[in-house]
Design a protein around this motif. Structure first.
Motif, PDB file in Angstrom:
ATOM      1  N   ASP A 203       0.835  -1.199   0.000  1.00 17.37           N
ATOM      2  CA  ASP A 203       0.000   0.000   0.000  1.00 17.37           C
ATOM      3  C   ASP A 203       0.874   1.255   0.000  1.00 17.37           C
ATOM      4  OD1 ASP A 203      -1.762   2.210   1.372  1.00 17.37           O
ATOM      5  OD2 ASP A 203      -3.154   0.636   0.747  1.00 17.37           O
ATOM      6  N   VAL A 204       0.468   2.240  -0.793  1.00 20.38           N
ATOM      7  CA  VAL A 204       1.258   3.466  -0.926  1.00 20.38           C
ATOM      8  C   VAL A 204       1.380   4.211   0.399  1.00 20.38           C
ATOM      9  CG1 VAL A 204      -0.738   4.872  -1.596  1.00 20.38           C
ATOM     10  CG2 VAL A 204       1.547   5.558  -2.298  1.00 20.38           C
ATOM     11  N   VAL A 205       0.373   4.093   1.265  1.00 20.87           N
ATOM     12  CA  VAL A 205       0.443   4.744   2.580  1.00 20.87           C
ATOM     13  C   VAL A 205       1.596   4.176   3.387  1.00 20.87           C
ATOM     14  CG1 VAL A 205      -0.750   5.014   4.776  1.00 20.87           C
ATOM     15  CG2 VAL A 205      -1.987   5.371   2.645  1.00 20.87           C
ATOM     16  N   ILE A 206       1.762   2.845   3.334  1.00 21.15           N
ATOM     17  CA  ILE A 206       2.850   2.208   4.075  1.00 21.15           C
ATOM     18  C   ILE A 206       4.202   2.664   3.540  1.00 21.15           C
ATOM     19  CG2 ILE A 206       3.938  -0.027   4.585  1.00 21.15           C
ATOM     20  CD1 ILE A 206       1.126  -1.244   4.529  1.00 21.15           C
ATOM     21  N   VAL A 207       4.324   2.752   2.209  1.00 20.42           N
ATOM     22  CA  VAL A 207       5.581   3.192   1.612  1.00 20.42           C
ATOM     23  C   VAL A 207       5.887   4.639   1.994  1.00 20.42           C
ATOM     24  CG1 VAL A 207       6.823   3.559  -0.551  1.00 20.42           C
ATOM     25  CG2 VAL A 207       5.319   1.585  -0.307  1.00 20.42           C
ATOM     26  N   ALA A 208       4.880   5.510   1.894  1.00 13.51           N
ATOM     27  CA  ALA A 208       5.094   6.925   2.212  1.00 13.51           C
ATOM     28  C   ALA A 208       5.483   7.112   3.668  1.00 13.51           C
ATOM     29  CB  ALA A 208       3.830   7.727   1.889  1.00 13.51           C
ATOM     30  N   VAL A 209       4.765   6.434   4.570  1.00 11.48           N
ATOM     31  CA  VAL A 209       5.071   6.550   5.999  1.00 11.48           C
ATOM     32  C   VAL A 209       6.453   5.983   6.293  1.00 11.48           C
ATOM     33  CG1 VAL A 209       4.417   5.708   8.286  1.00 11.48           C
ATOM     34  CG2 VAL A 209       2.674   6.579   6.747  1.00 11.48           C
ATOM     35  N   ALA A 210       6.804   4.861   5.640  1.00 12.53           N
ATOM     36  CA  ALA A 210       8.104   4.234   5.886  1.00 12.53           C
ATOM     37  C   ALA A 210       9.246   5.121   5.417  1.00 12.53           C
ATOM     38  CB  ALA A 210       8.158   2.876   5.191  1.00 12.53           C
ATOM     39  N   LEU A 211       9.173   5.600   4.176  1.00 14.22           N
ATOM     40  CA  LEU A 211      10.270   6.389   3.626  1.00 14.22           C
ATOM     41  C   LEU A 211      10.427   7.720   4.346  1.00 14.22           C
ATOM     42  CD1 LEU A 211       9.946   5.797  -0.234  1.00 14.22           C
ATOM     43  CD2 LEU A 211      11.604   4.809   1.335  1.00 14.22           C
ATOM     44  N   PHE A 212       9.301   8.344   4.706  1.00 13.77           N
ATOM     45  CA  PHE A 212       9.375   9.647   5.366  1.00 13.77           C
ATOM     46  C   PHE A 212       9.565   9.497   6.875  1.00 13.77           C
ATOM     47  CE2 PHE A 212       7.609  11.337   1.428  1.00 13.77           C
ATOM     48  CZ  PHE A 212       8.292  12.537   1.333  1.00 13.77           C
ATOM     49  N   ALA A 213       8.587   8.881   7.554  1.00  9.16           N
ATOM     50  CA  ALA A 213       8.600   8.857   9.021  1.00  9.16           C
ATOM     51  C   ALA A 213       9.706   7.963   9.564  1.00  9.16           C
ATOM     52  CB  ALA A 213       7.234   8.394   9.536  1.00  9.16           C
ATOM     53  N   VAL A 214       9.735   6.687   9.134  1.00 14.36           N
ATOM     54  CA  VAL A 214      10.731   5.755   9.674  1.00 14.36           C
ATOM     55  C   VAL A 214      12.131   6.141   9.221  1.00 14.36           C
ATOM     56  CG1 VAL A 214      11.429   3.336   9.827  1.00 14.36           C
ATOM     57  CG2 VAL A 214       9.002   3.922   9.729  1.00 14.36           C
ATOM     58  N   GLY A 215      12.283   6.451   7.924  1.00 15.73           N
ATOM     59  CA  GLY A 215      13.596   6.853   7.427  1.00 15.73           C
ATOM     60  C   GLY A 215      14.121   8.097   8.129  1.00 15.73           C
ATOM     61  N   GLU A 216      13.245   9.089   8.327  1.00 14.08           N
ATOM     62  CA  GLU A 216      13.648  10.325   9.023  1.00 14.08           C
ATOM     63  C   GLU A 216      14.007  10.041  10.471  1.00 14.08           C
ATOM     64  OE1 GLU A 216      14.150  14.580   9.367  1.00 14.08           O
ATOM     65  OE2 GLU A 216      13.988  13.240   7.644  1.00 14.08           O
ATOM     66  N   SER A 217      13.214   9.204  11.145  1.00  7.63           N
ATOM     67  CA  SER A 217      13.475   8.886  12.558  1.00  7.63           C
ATOM     68  C   SER A 217      14.816   8.176  12.712  1.00  7.63           C
ATOM     69  CB  SER A 217      12.345   8.011  13.114  1.00  7.63           C
ATOM     70  OG  SER A 217      11.107   8.689  13.042  1.00  7.63           O
ATOM     71  N   LEU A 218      15.106   7.207  11.831  1.00  7.11           N
ATOM     72  CA  LEU A 218      16.388   6.501  11.900  1.00  7.11           C
ATOM     73  C   LEU A 218      17.549   7.449  11.610  1.00  7.11           C
ATOM     74  CD1 LEU A 218      15.461   3.170  10.061  1.00  7.11           C
ATOM     75  CD2 LEU A 218      15.745   3.526  12.521  1.00  7.11           C
ATOM     76  N   TRP A 219      17.346   8.356  10.668  1.00  8.21           N
ATOM     77  CA  TRP A 219      18.394   9.322  10.333  1.00  8.21           C
ATOM     78  C   TRP A 219      18.678  10.251  11.509  1.00  8.21           C
ATOM     79  CZ3 TRP A 219      22.072   9.800   6.893  1.00  8.21           C
ATOM     80  CH2 TRP A 219      22.672  11.052   6.684  1.00  8.21           C
ATOM     81  N   VAL A 220      17.624  10.736  12.152  1.00  8.39           N
ATOM     82  CA  VAL A 220      17.797  11.610  13.321  1.00  8.39           C
ATOM     83  C   VAL A 220      18.470  10.846  14.457  1.00  8.39           C
ATOM     84  CG1 VAL A 220      16.557  12.884  15.117  1.00  8.39           C
ATOM     85  CG2 VAL A 220      15.900  13.148  12.726  1.00  8.39           C
ATOM     86  N   ALA A 221      18.027   9.597  14.685  1.00  8.10           N
ATOM     87  CA  ALA A 221      18.613   8.784  15.756  1.00  8.10           C
ATOM     88  C   ALA A 221      20.098   8.547  15.515  1.00  8.10           C
ATOM     89  CB  ALA A 221      17.877   7.453  15.855  1.00  8.10           C
ATOM     90  N   ILE A 384       9.248  19.851  21.374  1.00  8.39           N
ATOM     91  CA  ILE A 384       9.386  18.599  22.105  1.00  8.39           C
ATOM     92  C   ILE A 384      10.774  18.030  21.831  1.00  8.39           C
ATOM     93  CG2 ILE A 384       8.470  16.256  22.377  1.00  8.39           C
ATOM     94  CD1 ILE A 384       5.796  17.308  21.340  1.00  8.39           C
ATOM     95  N   PRO A 385      11.510  17.556  22.856  1.00  3.85           N
ATOM     96  CA  PRO A 385      12.833  16.955  22.612  1.00  3.85           C
ATOM     97  C   PRO A 385      12.754  15.854  21.561  1.00  3.85           C
ATOM     98  CG  PRO A 385      12.485  17.260  24.953  1.00  3.85           C
ATOM     99  CD  PRO A 385      11.190  17.615  24.279  1.00  3.85           C
ATOM    100  N   ARG A 386      13.729  15.823  20.687  1.00  2.00           N
ATOM    101  CA  ARG A 386      13.662  14.930  19.543  1.00  2.00           C
ATOM    102  C   ARG A 386      13.517  13.439  19.885  1.00  2.00           C
ATOM    103  NH1 ARG A 386      18.262  16.939  15.476  1.00  2.00           N
ATOM    104  NH2 ARG A 386      19.279  17.437  17.431  1.00  2.00           N
ATOM    105  N   PRO A 387      14.184  12.930  20.936  1.00  2.00           N
ATOM    106  CA  PRO A 387      13.967  11.496  21.239  1.00  2.00           C
ATOM    107  C   PRO A 387      12.501  11.168  21.485  1.00  2.00           C
ATOM    108  CG  PRO A 387      15.877  12.316  22.417  1.00  2.00           C
ATOM    109  CD  PRO A 387      15.216  13.512  21.810  1.00  2.00           C
ATOM    110  N   TYR A 388      11.811  12.037  22.239  1.00  2.00           N
ATOM    111  CA  TYR A 388      10.390  11.799  22.527  1.00  2.00           C
ATOM    112  C   TYR A 388       9.539  12.040  21.281  1.00  2.00           C
ATOM    113  CZ  TYR A 388      12.248  12.251  27.262  1.00  2.00           C
ATOM    114  OH  TYR A 388      12.986  12.103  28.397  1.00  2.00           O
TER     115      TYR A 388
END
Length: 505
Positions: A203-221, A384-388
């Motif tokens: 599903d395109v929603v899963i791809v969009a959320v993964a590439l943006f949200a998860v990818g961004e979170s891992l990059w920030v971490a 909000i602090p980035r880890p949270y």
């Protein structure tokens, strides 16, 4: 027509229907803010709730949810670089850099006013041009639609990222993800690796959320220890005179691009928002700011998306042809009440249709009134602090991905694609072309096959209409513009343009 619209306002401005519109706008915004849960899912979830409501009130609420969901999706795109739905993907390109610079409130205000202006102009066009647009939309065939999608591919890979090669590489990743699943025409499984869970595709929603949200979170971490956390300032909660000077033209240009695309079958808000972004970058005097926080890159696409939403109602109401997921759900809602959209709908259900159209004006006004004062409040999410903050993003991203099919396997797919998103950031590949590939890849393949079938396999079937030929000419100009530019006469610089006999006094 004007008299019918006035009667529609009489229906829409009753206290009950105003309350319905307000509830729809608030619910749509709240649900749109959650990553992965867009307006289509919101309308679908609330469909059973409206069984006891009379049709006009139900559709007025649906319209509020539609526009509220689109604005909510752009809110998370701007503040958290996490689109709530596919139409809000473009808002992240410049909206998020603006937020990181402490201009999140201005970006949200530009988006809110853009939604209002685009929606109002789009709805006016719906009232005036619906029969004409619907008539011409029917004539657009498979070759034309395929040409439009190829234009979207070329345009988005040409203007994003540090190089065209990286843009094409990102696009190929998206097209590959779009191939996963069963071939619709032959039933052959493609890239499923024997898994039944992948038979229906990703599903395109899963791809969009993964590439943006998860990818961004891992990059920030990965960079948290290197870069100490500093709260991002919220900024002033209003647009300056300079901001208004840069945004009023994009607000007006957006509906010109968005409304016709919304009315075209297989259209929607994705293609026109990308084209709007490309247009604003070409016309802007601040090209170097694009991708780094240009307010035009938020204002234009958001106005385009809102006008496109009005355009989708043209095909849905006059032809019974849904061009987006939301229109498909609303079509199901019409049928639930025993109403069949089509050419006779304006005659048989005049009160309902014009009440719905009038409620769009009411809902858009409520959207602006409710969300413009809330822009500084939404922007405070950045303090909000980035880890949270990113832990919360991962939580809501997981909820959104799970809600798509209620399948744990989707969560695993999301985190695998999230790793791909992390790698793309590491090697400088823009994320947006990949999203484009996933959204438009399957549709482009389908239209290409239809065009080739109609021409008995001849490649001339892809460009045998005047419209398709014009689009391909535009594509060639975009591709070869750097080469053409070398042969154009160079513009004289400011010093060369001065008269040589000028005497200083």
């Amino acid at each position: 027509m004007f008299q019918q619209l006035i009667d529609g306002f009489g229906t829409a401005l009753t206290p009950t229907h105003i309350a319905m519109a307000a509830i729809g706008v608030l619910l749509g915004t709240a649900i749109g803010v959650l990553p992965g849960i867009g307006p289509a899912m919101a309308v679908a979830l609330l469909l059973p709730v409206t069984y006891g409501l009379e049709p006009t009130g139900a559709f007025i609420m649906f319209a509020g949810i539609y526009y509220g969901g689109m604005f909510g999706g752009s809110t998370t795109s701007i503040l958290l670089n996490t689109p709530g739905e596919s139409a809000a993907v473009v808002a992240a390109i410049d909206g998020n850099p603006m937020a990181r610079k402490g201009r999140g409130a201005q970006a949200l205000a530009a988006a809110a006013i853009g939604h209002f202006v685009g929606g109002i102009l789009g709805t006016i066009a719906l009232v005036v041009l619906a029969p004409i647009i619907a008539k011409h939309a029917v004539d657009i065939g498979a070759p034309d639609l395929f040409a439009i999608m190829v234009l979207a591919f070329i345009a988005v890979t040409s203007v994003l990222g540090s190089s065209r090669i990286r843009g094409v590489a990102s696009l190929l990743i998206g097209l590959t993800l779009g191939l996963v699943g069963l071939d619709e025409m032959t039933g052959q499984s493609r890239l499923t690796f024997g898994s039944l869970h992948l038979a229906d595709g990703i599903d395109v929603v899963i791809v969009a959320v993964a590439l943006f949200a998860v990818g961004e979170s891992l990059w920030v971490a990965a960079h948290l220890r290197r870069n100490a956390f500093k709260p991002i300032p919220v900024g002033r909660p209003w647009l300056s005179r300079a901001d208004l000077k840069r945004t009023w033209k994009p607000w007006l240009r957006g509906p010109v691009i968005g409304f016709p695309f919304g009315a075209v079958p297989a259209g929607g808000a994705e293609i026109p928002t990308f084209l709007s972004y490309v247009t604003e970058k070409r016309l802007s005097k601040h090209k170097d700011e694009f991708g780094k926080g240009a307010i035009e890159g938020v204002a234009g696409p958001e106005a385009t998306a809102s006008a496109s939403a009005a355009g989708t109602l043209v095909s849905m109401l006059t032809l019974g042809l849904p061009t987006t997921a939301v229109a498909a759900v609303m079509l199901a809602a019409f049928q639930q009440y025993g109403i069949q959209p089509g050419p006779l709908l304006f005659e048989r259900e005049s009160s309902l249709v014009w009440g719905l159209i009038a409620s769009l004006f009411v809902g858009l006004t409520l959207l602006l009134v409710l969300n413009l004062p809330l822009a500084p409040l939404w922007a405070k999410l950045l303090r909000i602090p980035r880890p949270y903050l990113y832990a919360g993003i991962l939580f809501f991203a997981s909820v959104g991905a799970y809600a798509v099919n209620a399948d744990i396997f989707d969560l695993l797919v999301m985190f695998v694609i999230g790793l791909i998103g992390f790698a793309m950031r590491r090697y400088g590949l823009p994320v947006l072309p990949a999203i484009i590939g996933v959204i438009l890849g399957p549709a482009a393949e389908q239209q290409m096959r239809r065009a080739l079938q109609l021409s008995d396999g001849s490649l001339t079937g892809l460009f045998n209409t005047p419209f398709a030929i014009v689009v391909y000419v535009i594509i060639l100009v975009i591709l070869f513009f750097p080469v053409i530019k070398r042969f154009l006469p160079a513009r004289p610089t400011a010093t060369e343009a001065e008269p040589k006999d000028k005497v200083d006094v």
